[in-house]
Enzyme design. Structure first.
Site, PDB file in Angstrom:
ATOM      1  N   HIS A   1      -3.674  -8.986   3.762  1.00  0.00           N
ATOM      2  CA  HIS A   1      -5.154  -9.117   4.038  1.00  0.00           C
ATOM      3  C   HIS A   1      -5.328 -10.183   5.279  1.00  0.00           C
ATOM      4  O   HIS A   1      -4.575 -11.284   5.558  1.00  0.00           O
ATOM      5  CB  HIS A   1      -6.025  -9.945   3.075  1.00  0.00           C
ATOM      6  CG  HIS A   1      -6.036  -8.906   1.713  1.00  0.00           C
ATOM      7  ND1 HIS A   1      -7.211  -7.824   2.085  1.00  0.00           N
ATOM      8  CD2 HIS A   1      -5.692  -8.772   0.831  1.00  0.00           C
ATOM      9  CE1 HIS A   1      -7.019  -7.092   0.934  1.00  0.00           C
ATOM     10  NE2 HIS A   1      -6.343  -7.576   0.008  1.00  0.00           N
TER      11      HIS A   1
ATOM     12  N   ARG B   1      -1.721  -2.335  -6.732  1.00  0.00           N
ATOM     13  CA  ARG B   1      -1.975  -3.518  -5.978  1.00  0.00           C
ATOM     14  C   ARG B   1      -3.087  -4.592  -6.305  1.00  0.00           C
ATOM     15  O   ARG B   1      -2.645  -5.822  -6.510  1.00  0.00           O
ATOM     16  CB  ARG B   1      -2.247  -2.940  -4.648  1.00  0.00           C
ATOM     17  CG  ARG B   1      -2.700  -3.858  -3.369  1.00  0.00           C
ATOM     18  CD  ARG B   1      -2.800  -3.009  -2.039  1.00  0.00           C
ATOM     19  NE  ARG B   1      -3.463  -3.984  -1.081  1.00  0.00           N
ATOM     20  CZ  ARG B   1      -2.694  -4.879  -0.407  1.00  0.00           C
ATOM     21  NH1 ARG B   1      -1.598  -4.945  -0.535  1.00  0.00           N
ATOM     22  NH2 ARG B   1      -3.370  -5.305   0.601  1.00  0.00           N
TER      23      ARG B   1
ATOM     24  N   HIS C   1      -3.327   2.149  -5.418  1.00  0.00           N
ATOM     25  CA  HIS C   1      -3.944   0.811  -4.859  1.00  0.00           C
ATOM     26  C   HIS C   1      -4.330   0.106  -6.304  1.00  0.00           C
ATOM     27  O   HIS C   1      -4.375  -1.112  -6.235  1.00  0.00           O
ATOM     28  CB  HIS C   1      -5.251   1.392  -4.263  1.00  0.00           C
ATOM     29  CG  HIS C   1      -5.872   0.183  -3.346  1.00  0.00           C
ATOM     30  ND1 HIS C   1      -5.210  -0.060  -2.125  1.00  0.00           N
ATOM     31  CD2 HIS C   1      -6.848  -0.633  -3.510  1.00  0.00           C
ATOM     32  CE1 HIS C   1      -5.769  -1.062  -1.759  1.00  0.00           C
ATOM     33  NE2 HIS C   1      -6.507  -1.418  -2.266  1.00  0.00           N
TER      34      HIS C   1
ATOM     35  N   TYR D   1     -10.216 -10.033  -5.890  1.00  0.00           N
ATOM     36  CA  TYR D   1      -9.468 -10.101  -6.809  1.00  0.00           C
ATOM     37  C   TYR D   1      -9.758 -11.172  -8.047  1.00  0.00           C
ATOM     38  O   TYR D   1      -9.710 -11.059  -9.149  1.00  0.00           O
ATOM     39  CB  TYR D   1      -7.904 -10.410  -6.432  1.00  0.00           C
ATOM     40  CG  TYR D   1      -7.422  -9.418  -5.520  1.00  0.00           C
ATOM     41  CD1 TYR D   1      -7.221  -8.104  -5.803  1.00  0.00           C
ATOM     42  CD2 TYR D   1      -7.103  -9.658  -4.285  1.00  0.00           C
ATOM     43  CE1 TYR D   1      -6.673  -7.060  -5.033  1.00  0.00           C
ATOM     44  CE2 TYR D   1      -6.652  -8.704  -3.211  1.00  0.00           C
ATOM     45  CZ  TYR D   1      -6.664  -7.682  -3.685  1.00  0.00           C
ATOM     46  OH  TYR D   1      -6.038  -6.474  -2.979  1.00  0.00           O
TER      47      TYR D   1
ATOM     48  N   LYS E   1      -0.967  -1.976   7.270  1.00  0.00           N
ATOM     49  CA  LYS E   1      -2.438  -1.895   7.716  1.00  0.00           C
ATOM     50  C   LYS E   1      -2.746  -2.696   9.089  1.00  0.00           C
ATOM     51  O   LYS E   1      -2.508  -3.932   8.983  1.00  0.00           O
ATOM     52  CB  LYS E   1      -3.600  -1.949   6.567  1.00  0.00           C
ATOM     53  CG  LYS E   1      -4.734  -1.678   6.881  1.00  0.00           C
ATOM     54  CD  LYS E   1      -5.497  -1.787   5.631  1.00  0.00           C
ATOM     55  CE  LYS E   1      -7.125  -1.502   5.636  1.00  0.00           C
ATOM     56  NZ  LYS E   1      -7.843  -1.691   4.819  1.00  0.00           N
TER      57      LYS E   1
ATOM     58  N   ARG F   1       0.888  -1.220   0.183  1.00  0.00           N
ATOM     59  CA  ARG F   1       0.031   0.093  -0.109  1.00  0.00           C
ATOM     60  C   ARG F   1       0.987   1.243  -0.082  1.00  0.00           C
ATOM     61  O   ARG F   1       1.968   1.438   0.572  1.00  0.00           O
ATOM     62  CB  ARG F   1      -0.666  -0.023   1.059  1.00  0.00           C
ATOM     63  CG  ARG F   1      -1.782  -1.061   1.254  1.00  0.00           C
ATOM     64  CD  ARG F   1      -2.697  -1.308   2.750  1.00  0.00           C
ATOM     65  NE  ARG F   1      -3.419  -2.244   2.839  1.00  0.00           N
ATOM     66  CZ  ARG F   1      -2.991  -3.488   3.327  1.00  0.00           C
ATOM     67  NH1 ARG F   1      -1.894  -4.076   3.700  1.00  0.00           N
ATOM     68  NH2 ARG F   1      -4.233  -4.573   3.128  1.00  0.00           N
TER      69      ARG F   1
END
Length: 163
Positions: free
Chosen positions: A133, A110, A107, A142, A41, A16
Site C-alpha cells: 500500500h 489478502r 483478495h 483492515y 501494483k 495479490r
C-alpha cells in the site's frame, strides 16, 4: 499438493493474485524466508515474508520446479505460468469441493492476513511495506473489517466502565 502451496502462499504473504503469477523461482529467498515481488501494483517492487514453518514445504516445491525446468514459482502442466483466471478457477474448485457457498477470491486471503495481523497488534508501520500500500492510511480498511470483533470486545468490557 501444488494447489495447496498456491493457497498457502496467498495466505501467508498477502500478495495479490496478479503478483503471485509473476513470481519467479529466483525471487524466493529461503535463507531469509522472503519472496521478492517485482513490478507489483503501481509498478512497485517489494519483499514479502513467509513463515519459517512454511519454508520446507515451499523449498521442496521450488526444487521440484527447478528439476522440471520451470521459470515461475507456479506453472501449469503446460510449463507456463498460471494466469489470474487460472488461480481463481483453482480457488473456485476448492471452495465448491468444501461446500462453501460464498465465493473465496484471492483478495479475501489478502484481507484476512492483514486483518489478522492488525488484530495481533502489529503496527501499521510494520504491515505497510509488506502490503504494497502507498500509505498507512490505506491500511484503515483492515481495521474496519474487524469492527465486529471490536463490538464483541466492547460488550465484554463495557460492564466494567466506571460510570
Amino acid at each position: 499438493m501444488g494447489h495447496v502451496i498456491i493457497i498457502k502462499t496467498l495466505l501467508y504473504t498477502g500478495v495479490r493474485v496478479s503478483e503471485l503469477v509473476k513470481i519467479k523461482l529466483s525471487d524466493v529467498d529461503s535463507d531469509r524466508c522472503q519472496i521478492r515481488v517485482t513490478q507489483g501494483k503501481g509498478k512497485k517492487d517489494r519483499i514479502v515474508p513467509f513463515p519459517n514453518s512454511f519454508k520446507e514445504t515451499l523449498m521442496l516445491h521450488v526444487e521440484n520446479a527447478k528439476k522440471k525446468g520451470s521459470e515461475y514459482l507456479f506453472e501449469s502442466s503446460w510449463k507456463r505460468g498460471y494466469t489470474d483466471r487460472g488461480i481463481r478457477r483453482i480457488l473456485a474448485q476448492y471452495t465448491k469441493e468444501a461446500g462453501i457457498k460464498q465465493s473465496i477470491s484471492p483478495h479475501k486471503f489478502r484481507h484476512f492476513l492483514f486483518t489478522w495481523l492488525k488484530k495481533q497488534g502489529i503496527e501499521d508501520a510494520l504491515i505497510q511495506p509488506y502490503s504494497g500500500h502507498e500509505s498507512r492510511q490505506s491500511l484503515e480498511i483492515y481495521s474496519k473489517l474487524s469492527i465486529g470483533d471490536a463490538q464483541k470486545e466492547y460488550e465484554n468490557v463495557i460492564g466494567k466502565f466506571p460510570i
